[in-house]
Motif scaffolding. Structure first.
Motif, PDB file in Angstrom:
ATOM      1  N   SER A 155       0.823  -1.207   0.000  1.00 54.48           N
ATOM      2  CA  SER A 155       0.000   0.000   0.000  1.00 54.48           C
ATOM      3  C   SER A 155       0.856   1.256   0.000  1.00 54.48           C
ATOM      4  O   SER A 155       1.889   1.310   0.683  1.00 54.48           O
ATOM      5  CB  SER A 155      -0.906   0.027   1.245  1.00 54.48           C
ATOM      6  OG  SER A 155      -1.804  -1.065   1.251  1.00 54.48           O
ATOM      7  N   SER A 184       0.033   5.213   0.730  1.00 49.32           N
ATOM      8  CA  SER A 184      -0.969   6.196   1.124  1.00 49.32           C
ATOM      9  C   SER A 184      -0.338   7.572   1.185  1.00 49.32           C
ATOM     10  O   SER A 184       0.848   7.724   1.496  1.00 49.32           O
ATOM     11  CB  SER A 184      -1.583   5.837   2.486  1.00 49.32           C
ATOM     12  OG  SER A 184      -0.612   5.914   3.518  1.00 49.32           O
ATOM     13  N   LYS A 232      -2.899   1.012   9.973  1.00 50.03           N
ATOM     14  CA  LYS A 232      -2.218  -0.259   9.742  1.00 50.03           C
ATOM     15  C   LYS A 232      -3.011  -1.413  10.343  1.00 50.03           C
ATOM     16  O   LYS A 232      -3.169  -2.474   9.724  1.00 50.03           O
ATOM     17  CB  LYS A 232      -0.818  -0.216  10.339  1.00 50.03           C
ATOM     18  CG  LYS A 232      -0.041  -1.520  10.180  1.00 50.03           C
ATOM     19  CD  LYS A 232       1.361  -1.405  10.779  1.00 50.03           C
ATOM     20  CE  LYS A 232       2.115  -2.733  10.632  1.00 50.03           C
ATOM     21  NZ  LYS A 232       3.478  -2.644  11.221  1.00 50.03           N
ATOM     22  N   ASP A 274      -4.585  -2.719   6.804  1.00 50.99           N
ATOM     23  CA  ASP A 274      -3.529  -3.597   6.286  1.00 50.99           C
ATOM     24  C   ASP A 274      -3.506  -4.954   6.987  1.00 50.99           C
ATOM     25  O   ASP A 274      -3.621  -6.012   6.360  1.00 50.99           O
ATOM     26  CB  ASP A 274      -2.153  -2.939   6.450  1.00 50.99           C
ATOM     27  CG  ASP A 274      -2.056  -1.600   5.755  1.00 50.99           C
ATOM     28  OD1 ASP A 274      -2.947  -1.276   4.971  1.00 50.99           O
ATOM     29  OD2 ASP A 274      -1.082  -0.871   6.003  1.00 50.99           O
ATOM     30  N   ALA A 288       1.742  -7.662   4.533  1.00 52.83           N
ATOM     31  CA  ALA A 288       1.195  -6.353   4.215  1.00 52.83           C
ATOM     32  C   ALA A 288       2.282  -5.315   4.463  1.00 52.83           C
ATOM     33  O   ALA A 288       2.767  -5.181   5.583  1.00 52.83           O
ATOM     34  CB  ALA A 288      -0.032  -6.054   5.063  1.00 52.83           C
ATOM     35  N   GLU A 289       2.665  -4.616   3.407  1.00 52.66           N
ATOM     36  CA  GLU A 289       3.654  -3.543   3.512  1.00 52.66           C
ATOM     37  C   GLU A 289       2.962  -2.221   3.228  1.00 52.66           C
ATOM     38  O   GLU A 289       2.086  -2.147   2.371  1.00 52.66           O
ATOM     39  CB  GLU A 289       4.782  -3.731   2.493  1.00 52.66           C
ATOM     40  CG  GLU A 289       5.614  -4.983   2.677  1.00 52.66           C
ATOM     41  CD  GLU A 289       6.697  -5.080   1.609  1.00 52.66           C
ATOM     42  OE1 GLU A 289       7.432  -4.088   1.400  1.00 52.66           O
ATOM     43  OE2 GLU A 289       6.786  -6.130   0.960  1.00 52.66           O
ATOM     44  N   HIS A 290       3.377  -1.173   3.945  1.00 53.30           N
ATOM     45  CA  HIS A 290       2.730   0.124   3.772  1.00 53.30           C
ATOM     46  C   HIS A 290       3.787   1.220   3.674  1.00 53.30           C
ATOM     47  O   HIS A 290       4.620   1.368   4.569  1.00 53.30           O
ATOM     48  CB  HIS A 290       1.803   0.411   4.956  1.00 53.30           C
ATOM     49  CG  HIS A 290       0.809   1.495   4.693  1.00 53.30           C
ATOM     50  ND1 HIS A 290      -0.534   1.363   4.968  1.00 53.30           N
ATOM     51  CD2 HIS A 290       0.945   2.733   4.162  1.00 53.30           C
ATOM     52  CE1 HIS A 290      -1.165   2.470   4.625  1.00 53.30           C
ATOM     53  NE2 HIS A 290      -0.275   3.324   4.132  1.00 53.30           N
ATOM     54  N   TYR A 291       3.708   1.996   2.601  1.00 52.86           N
ATOM     55  CA  TYR A 291       4.587   3.140   2.395  1.00 52.86           C
ATOM     56  C   TYR A 291       3.742   4.406   2.533  1.00 52.86           C
ATOM     57  O   TYR A 291       2.756   4.569   1.815  1.00 52.86           O
ATOM     58  CB  TYR A 291       5.235   3.093   1.013  1.00 52.86           C
ATOM     59  CG  TYR A 291       6.124   1.893   0.797  1.00 52.86           C
ATOM     60  CD1 TYR A 291       7.497   1.960   1.054  1.00 52.86           C
ATOM     61  CD2 TYR A 291       5.597   0.687   0.344  1.00 52.86           C
ATOM     62  CE1 TYR A 291       8.313   0.849   0.858  1.00 52.86           C
ATOM     63  CE2 TYR A 291       6.410  -0.426   0.152  1.00 52.86           C
ATOM     64  CZ  TYR A 291       7.765  -0.332   0.410  1.00 52.86           C
ATOM     65  OH  TYR A 291       8.568  -1.439   0.221  1.00 52.86           O
ATOM     66  N   ARG A 292       4.134   5.280   3.436  1.00 45.69           N
ATOM     67  CA  ARG A 292       3.372   6.504   3.701  1.00 45.69           C
ATOM     68  C   ARG A 292       4.139   7.720   3.174  1.00 45.69           C
ATOM     69  O   ARG A 292       5.327   7.865   3.447  1.00 45.69           O
ATOM     70  CB  ARG A 292       3.115   6.650   5.197  1.00 45.69           C
ATOM     71  CG  ARG A 292       2.280   5.517   5.779  1.00 45.69           C
ATOM     72  CD  ARG A 292       2.256   5.556   7.293  1.00 45.69           C
ATOM     73  NE  ARG A 292       1.484   4.440   7.817  1.00 45.69           N
ATOM     74  CZ  ARG A 292       1.952   3.217   7.978  1.00 45.69           C
ATOM     75  NH1 ARG A 292       3.211   2.951   7.671  1.00 45.69           N
ATOM     76  NH2 ARG A 292       1.183   2.254   8.453  1.00 45.69           N
TER      77      ARG A 292
END
Length: 231
Positions: A137, A139, A158, A162, A174-178
């Motif tokens: 993701s 965001s 998260k 996620d 689940a990886e998240h880049y903000r």
């Protein structure tokens, strides 16, 4: 006799779901940059711009998996097939009032969660179209990371989005880049730096797919779930 080295290599497929109504948004730039990184690595990507395609996010009563004779709604059949054939799912969206846009939530309800019951979710039995696949993701927010974190928004998002999807649908990770402080007054150097991070993330995803790292993680996650299963 056919030389095994001459056999066509698997083409890994990325499905990127974009949820921002402004065609000039930074989220669109993120999607384009990610796509460029994927193509540079010889992999395939499909971008589904939910607003541009006129996706209907409203879940109908007849689409609830408990409904008798449940079948996918005609307008999401293609979306489900794209998801089924993808090796990796990417979300790109802005944070609005602490959450993804309703458009993306509707995509999760109608496509990602199609036919998946509450018992399936609680038991993490695995949603076939995404089971064992990674969720990546990106965001964006107009507020700073520091402010969002002070409001407990970073961890909250998260947890409720996620991690919830990863565990409940039996995905592999689940990886998240903000990316914070996004707006019309963004410093060009800052914007370029963030897009460089996006391309790097895309390249890393491609490398993990090609090396089998994601597959190994999916197998390890499946084994962990099996050990925890009461059966």
């Amino acid at each position: 006799m056919v030389d095994s080295s001459s056999k066509a290599q698997k083409i890994f497929r990325h499905l990127l779901v974009l949820a921002n109504p402004s065609a000039n948004s930074f989220d669109h730039s993120i999607a384009a940059e990610y796509a460029g990184g994927v193509k540079d690595n010889g992999q395939h990507i499909v971008i589904r711009d939910l607003y541009a395609t006129g996706f209907d996010p409203v879940l109908k009563a007849t689409e609830r998996p408990a409904a008798a004779g449940w079948t996918p709604a005609p307008d999401v059949v293609e979306e489900i097939e794209l998801l089924r054939t993808a090796d990796l799912l990417v979300f790109v969206y802005p944070i609005w009032f602490g959450l993804p846009p309703a458009m993306l939530k509707g995509y999760v309800e109608r496509v990602v969660g199609a036919g998946y019951t509450v018992n399936d979710l609680q038991g993490a039995v695995g949603q076939p179209v995404v089971q064992g696949k990674p969720l990546i993701s990106f965001s964006t927010s107009g507020a700073s990371y520091e402010w969002l974190n002070s409001q407990d928004q970073v961890q909250a998002l998260k947890t409720i989005f996620d991690v919830y999807l990863w565990r409940g649908l039996a995905m592999s990770r689940a990886e998240h880049y903000r990316i914070d402080s996004v707006g019309s007054a963004m410093d060009p150097a800052y914007a370029a730096e963030q897009l460089a991070h996006v391309r790097e993330a895309a390249q890393n995803c491609c490398a993990r797919l090609a090396s089998g790292q994601y597959r190994s993680e999916a197998e390890a996650e499946a084994a962990r779930r099996a050990r925890k299963s009461p059966g």
